[in-house]
Design an enzyme around this catalytic site. Structure first.
Site, PDB file in Angstrom:
ATOM      1  N   LYS A   1      25.466 -10.065 -28.734  1.00 20.83           N
ATOM      2  CA  LYS A   1      24.067 -10.204 -29.172  1.00 20.83           C
ATOM      3  C   LYS A   1      23.222 -10.999 -28.173  1.00 20.83           C
ATOM      4  O   LYS A   1      22.153 -10.565 -27.789  1.00 20.83           O
ATOM      5  CB  LYS A   1      23.993 -10.997 -30.488  1.00 20.83           C
ATOM      6  CG  LYS A   1      24.429 -10.308 -31.724  1.00 20.83           C
ATOM      7  CD  LYS A   1      24.078 -11.140 -32.953  1.00 20.83           C
ATOM      8  CE  LYS A   1      24.589 -12.565 -32.944  1.00 20.83           C
ATOM      9  NZ  LYS A   1      26.033 -12.746 -32.998  1.00 20.83           N
TER      10      LYS A   1
ATOM     11  N   ARG B   1      21.017 -14.872 -40.835  1.00 15.00           N
ATOM     12  CA  ARG B   1      22.481 -14.847 -40.915  1.00 15.00           C
ATOM     13  C   ARG B   1      22.960 -14.623 -42.351  1.00 15.00           C
ATOM     14  O   ARG B   1      24.150 -14.523 -42.577  1.00 15.00           O
ATOM     15  CB  ARG B   1      23.056 -16.199 -40.482  1.00 15.00           C
ATOM     16  CG  ARG B   1      23.215 -16.465 -38.996  1.00 15.00           C
ATOM     17  CD  ARG B   1      24.350 -15.724 -38.366  1.00 15.00           C
ATOM     18  NE  ARG B   1      25.243 -16.474 -37.506  1.00 15.00           N
ATOM     19  CZ  ARG B   1      25.024 -16.800 -36.244  1.00 15.00           C
ATOM     20  NH1 ARG B   1      23.895 -16.541 -35.665  1.00 15.00           N
ATOM     21  NH2 ARG B   1      25.956 -17.416 -35.551  1.00 15.00           N
TER      22      ARG B   1
ATOM     23  N   ARG C   1      35.585 -16.707 -23.173  1.00 14.69           N
ATOM     24  CA  ARG C   1      34.175 -16.874 -22.806  1.00 14.69           C
ATOM     25  C   ARG C   1      33.865 -18.252 -22.205  1.00 14.69           C
ATOM     26  O   ARG C   1      34.289 -19.269 -22.727  1.00 14.69           O
ATOM     27  CB  ARG C   1      33.308 -16.652 -24.056  1.00 14.69           C
ATOM     28  CG  ARG C   1      31.833 -16.903 -23.814  1.00 14.69           C
ATOM     29  CD  ARG C   1      30.987 -16.229 -24.827  1.00 14.69           C
ATOM     30  NE  ARG C   1      30.948 -16.930 -26.102  1.00 14.69           N
ATOM     31  CZ  ARG C   1      30.161 -16.571 -27.112  1.00 14.69           C
ATOM     32  NH1 ARG C   1      29.384 -15.512 -26.991  1.00 14.69           N
ATOM     33  NH2 ARG C   1      30.180 -17.238 -28.236  1.00 14.69           N
TER      34      ARG C   1
ATOM     35  N   ARG D   1      32.337 -23.167 -25.099  1.00 14.47           N
ATOM     36  CA  ARG D   1      31.717 -23.676 -26.320  1.00 14.47           C
ATOM     37  C   ARG D   1      32.805 -24.201 -27.253  1.00 14.47           C
ATOM     38  O   ARG D   1      33.814 -23.531 -27.455  1.00 14.47           O
ATOM     39  CB  ARG D   1      30.941 -22.551 -27.024  1.00 14.47           C
ATOM     40  CG  ARG D   1      29.600 -22.285 -26.401  1.00 14.47           C
ATOM     41  CD  ARG D   1      28.914 -21.083 -26.971  1.00 14.47           C
ATOM     42  NE  ARG D   1      28.990 -20.958 -28.421  1.00 14.47           N
ATOM     43  CZ  ARG D   1      28.361 -20.016 -29.118  1.00 14.47           C
ATOM     44  NH1 ARG D   1      27.598 -19.135 -28.501  1.00 14.47           N
ATOM     45  NH2 ARG D   1      28.469 -19.945 -30.422  1.00 14.47           N
TER      46      ARG D   1
ATOM     47  N   ARG E   1      34.451 -18.369 -37.880  1.00 13.07           N
ATOM     48  CA  ARG E   1      33.132 -17.750 -37.643  1.00 13.07           C
ATOM     49  C   ARG E   1      33.162 -16.271 -38.018  1.00 13.07           C
ATOM     50  O   ARG E   1      32.199 -15.734 -38.563  1.00 13.07           O
ATOM     51  CB  ARG E   1      32.717 -17.924 -36.176  1.00 13.07           C
ATOM     52  CG  ARG E   1      32.280 -19.349 -35.882  1.00 13.07           C
ATOM     53  CD  ARG E   1      32.220 -19.624 -34.395  1.00 13.07           C
ATOM     54  NE  ARG E   1      31.215 -18.837 -33.712  1.00 13.07           N
ATOM     55  CZ  ARG E   1      31.289 -18.485 -32.438  1.00 13.07           C
ATOM     56  NH1 ARG E   1      32.329 -18.829 -31.705  1.00 13.07           N
ATOM     57  NH2 ARG E   1      30.333 -17.785 -31.897  1.00 13.07           N
TER      58      ARG E   1
HETATM   59  P1  AMP Z   1      25.568 -18.326 -32.223  1.00 10.52           P
HETATM   60  O1  AMP Z   1      25.265 -18.899 -30.873  1.00 10.52           O
HETATM   61  O2  AMP Z   1      24.522 -17.364 -32.687  1.00 10.52           O
HETATM   62  O3  AMP Z   1      26.973 -17.800 -32.320  1.00 10.52           O
HETATM   63  O4  AMP Z   1      25.485 -19.567 -33.255  1.00 10.52           O
HETATM   64  C1  AMP Z   1      26.341 -20.688 -33.141  1.00 10.52           C
HETATM   65  C2  AMP Z   1      26.346 -21.483 -34.425  1.00 10.52           C
HETATM   66  O5  AMP Z   1      25.016 -21.954 -34.732  1.00 10.52           O
HETATM   67  C3  AMP Z   1      26.767 -20.707 -35.682  1.00 10.52           C
HETATM   68  O6  AMP Z   1      28.167 -20.620 -35.811  1.00 10.52           O
HETATM   69  C4  AMP Z   1      26.124 -21.576 -36.776  1.00 10.52           C
HETATM   70  O7  AMP Z   1      26.858 -22.767 -36.981  1.00 10.52           O
HETATM   71  C5  AMP Z   1      24.797 -21.947 -36.137  1.00 10.52           C
HETATM   72  N1  AMP Z   1      23.741 -20.944 -36.435  1.00 10.52           N
HETATM   73  C6  AMP Z   1      23.110 -20.116 -35.563  1.00 10.52           C
HETATM   74  N2  AMP Z   1      22.193 -19.354 -36.184  1.00 10.52           N
HETATM   75  C7  AMP Z   1      22.234 -19.707 -37.491  1.00 10.52           C
HETATM   76  C8  AMP Z   1      21.542 -19.274 -38.659  1.00 10.52           C
HETATM   77  N3  AMP Z   1      20.594 -18.303 -38.609  1.00 10.52           N
HETATM   78  N4  AMP Z   1      21.861 -19.854 -39.854  1.00 10.52           N
HETATM   79  C9  AMP Z   1      22.780 -20.832 -39.936  1.00 10.52           C
HETATM   80  N5  AMP Z   1      23.492 -21.272 -38.872  1.00 10.52           N
HETATM   81  C10 AMP Z   1      23.241 -20.729 -37.661  1.00 10.52           C
END
Ligand code: AMP
Length: 215
Positions: free
Chosen positions: A13, A88, A127, A160, A171
């Site tokens: 994404k 989400r 990654r 990360r 996740r």
């Molecule tokens: P990502 O980089 O999109 O994988 O997001 C990393 C982490 O940020 C996720 O595992 C959540 O802990 C938090 N996060 C990102 N976007 C959201 C969202 N829309 N709602 C809640 N938590 C989020």
């Protein structure tokens, strides 16, 4: 044009949203990046956010909505935006619809990037990301030219904390439980554009851009 990028962690994404936003001249809003910045800031909010992220859990809706709505002013002014990692869950999706409706706007399309689960696990565990410009690399599939350094800006690469195996599994579980139902939600209103996310980065972005331009 307002486009959501939807898909499991590791589906690509973030990478694809950045490329497509650049190509279509749209603002790229990535909630994960915003939360990582907040977590590094060391404020009280940052510490709270960090504790959820490290466990692979979603940050609570109240905090998420507040942060996204700060960016919604952007959603009123620009030619459009790509939302990457938001919404989400159903509550966030409904709140977003309402916030946009108040500005006489709506989501146009939802790009749903599909990748099989075993491929997701492989991608996430290898990654590495640039601390400076967020460009992602993969230990075996797309390594940087110099170990530990970003090809693009020379920044330091890091893994990360939420890409460690235990957290990755959590996740994926959270994705299936909370986020995957959004595919149905947007499909019912004919907004889903499903894209096969296997194959090289450039091939996938071409597929996305041509599917979006078909309207
Ligand atoms: P990502 O980089 O999109 O994988 O997001 C990393 C982490 O940020 C996720 O595992 C959540 O802990 C938090 N996060 C990102 N976007 C959201 C969202 N829309 N709602 C809640 N938590 C989020």
């Amino acid at each position: 044009m307002y486009i959501i990028f939807l898909g499991a962690p590791g589906a690509g994404k973030g990478t694809q949203a950045a490329i497509v936003a650049n190509e279509l001249n749209l603002t790229h809003i990535a909630t994960g990046d915003l939360f990582r910045q907040a977590a590094e800031g060391g404020t009280e909010l940052g510490r709270k956010v960090k504790s959820y992220m490290e466990k692979g859990k979603l940050v609570p809706d109240r905090i998420t909505m507040q942060m996204v709505l700060e960016h919604v002013s952007v959603l009123g002014q620009e030619s459009g935006a790509i939302l990457d990692g938001f919404p989400r869950n159903l509550k966030q999706a409904k709140a977003l619809d309402e916030a946009l409706a108040k500005k006489n706007k709506a989501i146009d399309k939802v790009v749903y990037i599909k990748v099989p689960e075993e491929e997701l696990l492989k991608r996430l565990s290898g990654r590495w990301v640039c601390r400076n410009c967020q460009t992602p690399y993969h230990a075996t599939d797309s390594p940087p030219k110099a170990e530990g350094r970003c090809d693009r800006c020379g920044g330091q690469l890091y893994q990360r904390p939420d890409d460690r195996e235990q957290t990755v599994r959590k996740r994926l579980e959270v994705y299936l439980d909370k986020t995957a139902p959004l595919v149905d939600y947007y499909d019912r209103v004919g907004k889903i554009v499903a894209i096969d996310g296997k194959g090289g980065v450039a091939k996938v972005s071409q597929k996305i851009v041509s599917a979006l331009s078909r309207g």
